[in-house]
Scaffold this motif. Structure first.
Motif, short mmCIF file in Angstrom:
data_model
loop_
_atom_site.label_atom_id
_atom_site.label_comp_id
_atom_site.label_asym_id
_atom_site.label_seq_id
_atom_site.Cartn_x
_atom_site.Cartn_y
_atom_site.Cartn_z
N GLY A 69 -5.03 -1.14 -24.12
CA GLY A 69 -3.70 -1.03 -23.54
C GLY A 69 -3.85 -0.68 -22.07
O GLY A 69 -4.95 -0.74 -21.51
N ILE A 70 -2.76 -0.30 -21.43
CA ILE A 70 -2.77 0.04 -20.01
C ILE A 70 -2.12 1.40 -19.81
O ILE A 70 -1.01 1.65 -20.30
N GLY A 71 -2.80 2.30 -19.08
CA GLY A 71 -2.25 3.62 -18.76
C GLY A 71 -2.54 3.96 -17.31
O GLY A 71 -3.52 4.64 -16.99
N GLY A 72 -1.70 3.49 -16.40
CA GLY A 72 -2.02 3.49 -14.99
C GLY A 72 -2.32 4.84 -14.36
O GLY A 72 -3.16 4.94 -13.48
N ASP A 73 -1.63 5.91 -14.77
CA ASP A 73 -1.74 7.23 -14.14
C ASP A 73 -1.08 7.27 -12.77
O ASP A 73 -1.46 8.05 -11.90
N PHE A 74 -0.08 6.42 -12.55
CA PHE A 74 0.63 6.45 -11.27
C PHE A 74 1.35 7.79 -11.09
O PHE A 74 1.79 8.41 -12.05
N ASP A 75 1.42 8.19 -9.85
CA ASP A 75 1.97 9.47 -9.42
C ASP A 75 1.20 10.66 -9.94
O ASP A 75 1.62 11.80 -9.81
N GLY A 76 0.00 10.39 -10.49
CA GLY A 76 -0.95 11.44 -10.82
C GLY A 76 -2.23 11.27 -10.04
O GLY A 76 -3.24 11.92 -10.34
N MET A 77 -2.21 10.38 -9.03
CA MET A 77 -3.38 10.08 -8.20
C MET A 77 -2.87 9.69 -6.82
O MET A 77 -1.71 9.32 -6.65
N SER A 124 -3.61 7.02 -4.99
CA SER A 124 -3.27 5.60 -4.98
C SER A 124 -4.07 4.90 -6.06
O SER A 124 -5.16 5.35 -6.43
N GLY A 125 -3.55 3.78 -6.54
CA GLY A 125 -4.34 2.92 -7.39
C GLY A 125 -5.28 2.09 -6.54
O GLY A 125 -5.33 2.21 -5.32
N PRO A 126 -6.07 1.21 -7.18
CA PRO A 126 -7.00 0.36 -6.44
C PRO A 126 -6.28 -0.65 -5.55
O PRO A 126 -5.06 -0.84 -5.67
N VAL A 127 -7.02 -1.28 -4.67
CA VAL A 127 -6.45 -2.28 -3.77
C VAL A 127 -5.77 -3.38 -4.59
O VAL A 127 -6.37 -3.94 -5.51
N GLY A 128 -4.52 -3.67 -4.27
CA GLY A 128 -3.75 -4.64 -5.02
C GLY A 128 -3.00 -4.06 -6.19
O GLY A 128 -2.19 -4.75 -6.83
N PHE A 129 -3.25 -2.79 -6.49
CA PHE A 129 -2.62 -2.12 -7.62
C PHE A 129 -2.22 -0.72 -7.19
O PHE A 129 -2.36 0.25 -7.91
N GLU A 130 -1.70 -0.63 -5.98
CA GLU A 130 -1.43 0.68 -5.38
C GLU A 130 -0.25 1.40 -6.00
O GLU A 130 -0.15 2.62 -5.92
N ASP A 131 0.68 0.67 -6.58
CA ASP A 131 1.83 1.29 -7.24
C ASP A 131 2.24 0.44 -8.43
O ASP A 131 1.52 -0.50 -8.81
N VAL A 132 3.37 0.75 -9.05
CA VAL A 132 3.72 0.12 -10.32
C VAL A 132 4.07 -1.35 -10.21
O VAL A 132 4.29 -2.02 -11.22
N ARG A 133 4.09 -1.90 -9.01
CA ARG A 133 4.31 -3.34 -8.85
C ARG A 133 3.08 -4.15 -9.20
O ARG A 133 3.15 -5.38 -9.30
N GLY A 134 1.93 -3.51 -9.40
CA GLY A 134 0.67 -4.23 -9.47
C GLY A 134 0.31 -4.84 -10.80
O GLY A 134 -0.66 -5.61 -10.88
N TYR A 135 1.05 -4.55 -11.87
CA TYR A 135 0.65 -5.03 -13.19
C TYR A 135 0.51 -6.55 -13.27
O TYR A 135 -0.47 -7.07 -13.85
N PRO A 136 1.44 -7.36 -12.73
CA PRO A 136 1.25 -8.82 -12.82
C PRO A 136 -0.06 -9.29 -12.18
O PRO A 136 -0.69 -10.22 -12.69
N LEU A 157 9.47 -0.74 -10.87
CA LEU A 157 9.18 -0.92 -12.29
C LEU A 157 9.59 -2.32 -12.74
O LEU A 157 8.88 -2.99 -13.49
N GLU A 158 10.75 -2.76 -12.27
CA GLU A 158 11.21 -4.11 -12.62
C GLU A 158 10.28 -5.17 -12.03
O GLU A 158 9.89 -6.12 -12.71
N GLU A 159 9.88 -4.99 -10.78
CA GLU A 159 8.98 -5.94 -10.15
C GLU A 159 7.62 -5.97 -10.86
O GLU A 159 6.97 -7.02 -10.94
N GLY A 160 7.19 -4.83 -11.36
CA GLY A 160 5.91 -4.75 -12.06
C GLY A 160 5.95 -5.16 -13.51
O GLY A 160 4.94 -5.07 -14.20
N LYS A 161 7.13 -5.59 -14.00
CA LYS A 161 7.29 -6.05 -15.38
C LYS A 161 7.01 -4.93 -16.39
O LYS A 161 6.44 -5.16 -17.45
#
Length: 432
Positions: free
Chosen positions: A355-363, A365-377, A92-96
């Motif tokens: 806004g942004i509502g990732g839905d992490f841990d409800g899917m 994986s996210g898309p390539v480059g946005f697989e987890d909460v580090r991907g926001y930057p 979460l910290e890495e993903g800002k």
């Protein structure tokens, strides 16, 4: 050699522009990344939807004494599909990420009393998780509390209910869930409630019933955000007709980009600026990547046909489906696909509506480059490359949702002398 503040600033400017010859070995600075990082430094991500609470229920039965939320990268061991959580404090910290709506989701359930019990259990475990990590997480219920937590370097942690079945068709229960800290409720999940139609169920009410309209009114009176992710287009429009405060879509995309019924049609996007609400763009691949949605439909059709052709022969079905998969590789979902949804919403409704509502841990994986909460930057850098200014990125990251919260709080304050609504969903059934 000691540099003055002016010299240091000049050096930094030189490096941004490529620098003098003696500085050419310095790592090049990507202007888009610099813009994204500057935006997220002053306006960290306020994400609309994360399903860690449901993972706590499914993985550890809400028994969190031995659960380490500092680092969850090893949680795939022993999981049926080997999937680790997408979220922990370090990432979460890495993903800002500066604020998070944690989804106290329970599955659609016709036994609403059971759903009410389960959502209270999910509120309990989420609050206990937040309390276990006071240096990293801070419980919040207002926009001011969110901003204070952000300034202090904690992840402001709010509760969002997913699915109106969790209120048991009772405005009294709704009020008590708000008192426990729930600050939004998604009016449905995948199935209809007794008073609202879902996007992925056969319509029954034609949108909201009269009781459903009172649910929206009571949520507005309380200052609780009305979440229209998961509901049908008719329910969206009915809610906008009734709402006196901005609505949200906590995790949805634009239907013009991907035709999934979970996404928001232009008929609704065009009305959103008049309400002041926002679409918090989701990262779930089959909601954002149309090629992937179409591929899934073709694969499902192939599987159904094979089931008819080879009834009672599962080995033949499996072999034929494997051959189909080999000949039809699954399309990839990318950050660019997610940005396409943001572009479309900006075009139709304006940047104030995003806004942004990732839905992490409800899917998975996210898309390539946005697989987890580090991907926001990386997402915000992609938007900067598309011409979004730092001010616009700040709005998308958190300023828009904070504005929405403040508007909902202001409306509630303006009607603080209004009596609670006492409507019953079916007065005749109560024998009164």
């Amino acid at each position: 050699m000691q540099l003055s503040a002016i010299s240091r600033a000049a050096l930094a400017a030189a490096l941004m522009l490529g620098g003098p010859l003696w500085a050419q070995d310095a790592a090049p600075v990507d202007p888009a990344e610099a813009t994204a990082n500057a935006a997220l430094e002053v306006a960290p991500v306020f994400d609309g939807h994360n399903d860690v609470p449901n993972q706590l229920r499914s993985r550890v039965a809400n028994q969190i004494a031995g659960f380490d939320f500092e680092d969850t990268t090893g949680t795939g061991e022993g999981h049926p599909d080997g999937r680790a959580l997408h979220t922990d404090l370090a990432r979460l910290e890495e993903g800002k990420v500066g604020a998070q709506f944690w989804s106290v989701y329970v599955p659609s359930n016709p036994d609403e009393a059971e759903a009410v019990q389960q959502v209270i259990e999910q509120i309990d475990v989420t609050k206990r998780l937040i309390a276990r990590y006071p240096q990293g997480l801070r419980f919040a219920t207002t926009a001011d509390e969110v901003e204070t937590a952000m300034v202090d370097g904690s992840v402001a942690s709010l509760l969002g209910m997913e699915g109106g079945h969790s209120m048991g068709s009772s405005l009294g229960v709704l009020r008590q869930l708000h008192a426990l800290g729930a600050r939004y409720m998604t009016l449905t999940h995948n199935s209809n409630t007794p008073w609202a139609d879902a996007a992925t169920d056969n319509p029954v009410h034609g949108g909201l019933s009269d009781f459903g309209r009172d649910v929206v009114r009571e949520m507005n009176r309380l200052g609780m955000l009305v979440d229209l992710s998961h509901v049908s287009e008719e329910t969206m429009l009915d809610a906008l007709d009734v709402a006196k405060a901005p609505v949200i879509f906590s995790h949805s995309g634009a239907r013009a980009i991907n035709g999934h019924p979970r996404n928001v049609p232009d008929s609704v996007l065009r009305r959103l600026p008049y309400n002041g609400g926002i679409v918090m763009v989701v990262a779930l691949p089959r909601f954002i990547t149309e090629d992937l949605r179409q591929w899934g439909a073709r694969r499902a059709a192939e599987q159904a046909q094979l089931g008819v052709l080879f009834q009672g022969q599962p080995d033949k079905i499996r072999a034929a489906l494997d051959a189909w998969d080999a000949a039809n590789p699954e399309p990839q979902s990318t950050i660019a696909d997610m940005a396409d949804h943001i572009d479309h919403i900006r075009e139709v409704a304006g940047v104030e509506s995003i806004g942004i509502g990732g839905d992490f841990d409800g899917m998975p994986s996210g898309p390539v480059g946005f697989e987890d909460v580090r991907g926001y930057p990386a997402l915000f850098a992609e938007l900067a490359r598309r011409g979004y200014s730092q001010a616009e990125l700040e709005m998308i990251a958190s300023r828009n949702i904070l504005r929405v919260m403040r508007a909902a709080e202001a409306y509630a304050a303006s009607v603080s002398d209004m009596d609670p609504i006492e409507t019953l969903i079916a007065p005749a059934a109560a024998g009164k």
